[in-house]
Design a protein around this motif. Structure first.
Motif, PDB file in Angstrom:
ATOM      1  N   LYS A 477       0.833  -1.208   0.000  1.00 26.25           N
ATOM      2  CA  LYS A 477       0.000   0.000   0.000  1.00 26.25           C
ATOM      3  C   LYS A 477       0.868   1.259   0.000  1.00 26.25           C
ATOM      4  CE  LYS A 477      -3.988  -2.159   2.263  1.00 26.25           C
ATOM      5  NZ  LYS A 477      -4.845  -2.184   3.468  1.00 26.25           N
ATOM      6  N   LEU A 478       2.000   1.214   0.691  1.00 22.97           N
ATOM      7  CA  LEU A 478       2.924   2.350   0.667  1.00 22.97           C
ATOM      8  C   LEU A 478       3.588   2.475  -0.701  1.00 22.97           C
ATOM      9  CD1 LEU A 478       4.594   1.882   4.172  1.00 22.97           C
ATOM     10  CD2 LEU A 478       2.864   3.576   3.525  1.00 22.97           C
ATOM     11  N   TYR A 479       4.000   1.333  -1.259  1.00 26.45           N
ATOM     12  CA  TYR A 479       4.621   1.340  -2.587  1.00 26.45           C
ATOM     13  C   TYR A 479       3.697   1.995  -3.606  1.00 26.45           C
ATOM     14  CZ  TYR A 479       6.241  -0.430  -7.087  1.00 26.45           C
ATOM     15  OH  TYR A 479       6.653  -0.513  -8.389  1.00 26.45           O
ATOM     16  N   GLN A 480       2.408   1.694  -3.546  1.00 28.21           N
ATOM     17  CA  GLN A 480       1.459   2.214  -4.524  1.00 28.21           C
ATOM     18  C   GLN A 480       1.274   3.728  -4.439  1.00 28.21           C
ATOM     19  OE1 GLN A 480      -1.743  -0.738  -3.555  1.00 28.21           O
ATOM     20  NE2 GLN A 480      -1.783  -1.047  -5.769  1.00 28.21           N
ATOM     21  N   GLN A 481       1.716   4.341  -3.340  1.00 30.67           N
ATOM     22  CA  GLN A 481       1.611   5.792  -3.200  1.00 30.67           C
ATOM     23  C   GLN A 481       2.793   6.528  -3.820  1.00 30.67           C
ATOM     24  OE1 GLN A 481       0.590   7.090   0.865  1.00 30.67           O
ATOM     25  NE2 GLN A 481      -0.013   4.966   1.299  1.00 30.67           N
ATOM     26  N   VAL A 482       3.891   5.818  -4.101  1.00 32.52           N
ATOM     27  CA  VAL A 482       5.114   6.482  -4.540  1.00 32.52           C
ATOM     28  C   VAL A 482       4.943   7.103  -5.918  1.00 32.52           C
ATOM     29  CG1 VAL A 482       7.578   6.195  -5.020  1.00 32.52           C
ATOM     30  CG2 VAL A 482       6.528   4.969  -3.101  1.00 32.52           C
ATOM     31  N   TYR A 483       4.235   6.423  -6.817  1.00 32.09           N
ATOM     32  CA  TYR A 483       4.090   6.953  -8.175  1.00 32.09           C
ATOM     33  C   TYR A 483       3.456   8.345  -8.151  1.00 32.09           C
ATOM     34  CZ  TYR A 483       2.336   7.750 -12.865  1.00 32.09           C
ATOM     35  OH  TYR A 483       2.054   8.325 -14.075  1.00 32.09           O
TER      36      TYR A 483
END
Length: 499
Positions: A477-483
């Protein structure tokens, strides 16, 4: 003993496999050929190089294996997708082939979207991207009208090679699905799209199936290779379809994770009405009546190669990754996004670039290495999530490529995907898939599913670790916010990059 040959016509080389009725590899040969880059963004090839390379390989197979020509019953193909080969009314090549990785056609993609609107996804199930064939055709129409006026038809790379072997012009279905001219759900050329862009119905060759016979070898080709004129030649498949077949992805519930330079998540599907709104590719599969959904990470294995070459060129991959096993999931609060050359799925974005998020003075090289492995896998998991949102049930994932060579990475895939991950005994990729199509076409098996039971062997299964699955779900879920958090930053940085 009877045999078949699988030919994998790749971007940089052609690979051939000689396979027995028991699925054993009795010989292989490879020949390289050059790419042509006349201008930035251009990527072309001389189709004659494909023919020469294939002849070289087949001659070598015959010589090294000692197999009698009459014992080779069939030949089939895997081919690099999307490449445009224009033929005149005598089936002579008019110009270099424009390849899948040529990027000159952005303007034409926007023109396709403007003219077709929602019909594009309704008919083709795929978004207009520079790699596809129709934008290339429109580019030639617009920029080289005198040359295009001589064009009677087009074919894709492997279909041209098959024509040179048999004298018959066809286009195979799973490859045609990547042209933006095929009605994918109905498995036929779209007259509406052809007419919209002034293309006659004869411009698109007759369609054939992957295991369908298209003829036998021409006498001159048989003489050049040492093969027999009685050898049957079958339709073959697009490289991703063949790679899936070669890994045994021929049943509902199975999916493929392939980590090469780019990365692919691919799932088998039999419902033609699946709708991904163009966020992933949806193509006809080589198994009759089946389809496959596919998401792509542009810099998967490339991200790992970049990391090694930049920070540890003196180490082997095994040496570089050995300490990673001692690092806990999450790399002590470090995330990596593998956007080194932009991204494809789920973000079709040529501007975005990669990031390390959470880097601290306590992180060492092994933490960064683990973060890179996890970031690549998270990116592939985004495609898997799109599949699941569309109602595709993935029960197991067959892992191939660089990501299948490391046990830690295989377990990581199982934990991040939340699904058992299986490694193959003998990974031969698209060439094996092509050989399997020839085996089915030759009547050895009733279907590709039956052939897979005989030809495909599995090495090990990695079950998800419940504790790691929970931890990775929160990290994902954190990874998906990086973009979204870095998109505008990368736009601002674009002026400082070398063009």
């Amino acid at each position: 003993m009877k045999y078949v040959v699988g030919i994998d016509l790749g971007t940089s080389s052609v690979k051939t496999l000689l396979v027995s009725q028991g699925g054993e590899i009795k010989g292989e040969a490879t020949a390289a050929y050059p790419l042509i880059h006349e201008r930035p963004g251009y990527s072309e090839q001389d189709p004659e190089e494909w023919v020469k390379g294939t002849i070289t390989c087949l001659k070598e197979l015959m010589k090294s294996s000692g197999v009698a020509a009459e014992d080779i019953e069939g030949i089939s193909f895997s081919g690099q997708m999307h490449g445009l080969v224009l033929l005149d009314d005598r089936n002579e090549v008019l110009c270099h082939a424009i390849l899948w990785n040529d990027t000159r056609t952005t303007k034409q993609c926007r023109a396709i979207e403007a003219k077709l609107g929602d019909k594009l996804l309704d008919i083709t199930r795929n978004a207009a991207l520079e790699g596809f064939t129709l934008p290339k055709i429109l580019w030639v129409q617009e920029n080289e009208p005198e040359l295009f006026a001589k064009a009677a038809r087009f074919v894709l790379p492997k279909d041209y090679l098959r024509y040179r072997m048999t004298g018959n012009v066809h286009m195979e279905l799973s490859d045609a699905a990547g042209t933006l001219m095929l009605n994918v759900p109905e498995a036929k050329w779209s007259e509406e799209i052809l007419e919209a862009f002034g293309l006659s119905s004869n411009f698109a060759p007759p369609l054939v199936g992957s295991t369908e016979e298209t003829g036998t070898l021409l006498p001159e080709f048989a003489e050049l290779t040492g093969l027999s004129t009685s050898t049957k030649v079958f339709g073959g498949g697009a490289d991703n379809a063949c790679g899936a077949v070669g890994a045994g992805i021929v049943r509902q519930g199975d999916a493929l994770c392939s980590i090469g330079t780019s990365g692919v998540i691919l799932s088998y599907e039999e419902d033609k009405n699946k709708d991904f709104a163009g966020k992933v590719h949806f193509f006809n599969h080589s198994h009759p009546g089946a389809f496959y959904a596919m998401g792509v990470t542009l810099a998967a294995g490339y991200s790992m190669s970049w990391f090694k070459d930049s920070l540890a060129p003196e180490l082997s991959f095994d040496e570089l990754l050995k300490p990673v096993a001692d690092i806990a999931p999450g790399a002590e609060g470090l995330l990596f996004t593998p956007y080194l050359v932009g991204e494809r799925t789920p973000h079709a974005d040529s501007v975005i670039r990669g990031s390390f998020i959470g880097l601290s003075g306590t992180h060492r090289r092994e933490h960064l290495a683990r973060a890179v492995m996890e970031g690549i896998t998270f990116s592939l998991a985004e495609s898997l999530e799109l599949f699941r949102q569309a109602g595709i049930n993935v029960e197991r994932i067959i892992s191939i490529g660089g990501g299948a060579k490391n046990p830690v990475w295989l377990q990581m895939q199982a934990d991040i995907f939340g699904t058992p991950v299986v490694a193959l005994n003998n990974e031969q990729g698209p060439a094996m898939g092509a050989a399997m199509m020839a085996a089915v076409g030759s009547g050895w098996f009733d279907s590709l599913k039956d052939c897979a039971d005989q030809f495909i062997g599995y090495r090990a299964t990695y079950e998800p670790n419940a504790a790691n699955v929970d931890k990775y779900a929160r990290l994902f879920k954190l990874y998906q916010q990086v973009y979204a958090a870095t998109r505008s930053l990368n736009e601002g940085l674009q002026e400082f990059r070398e063009q």
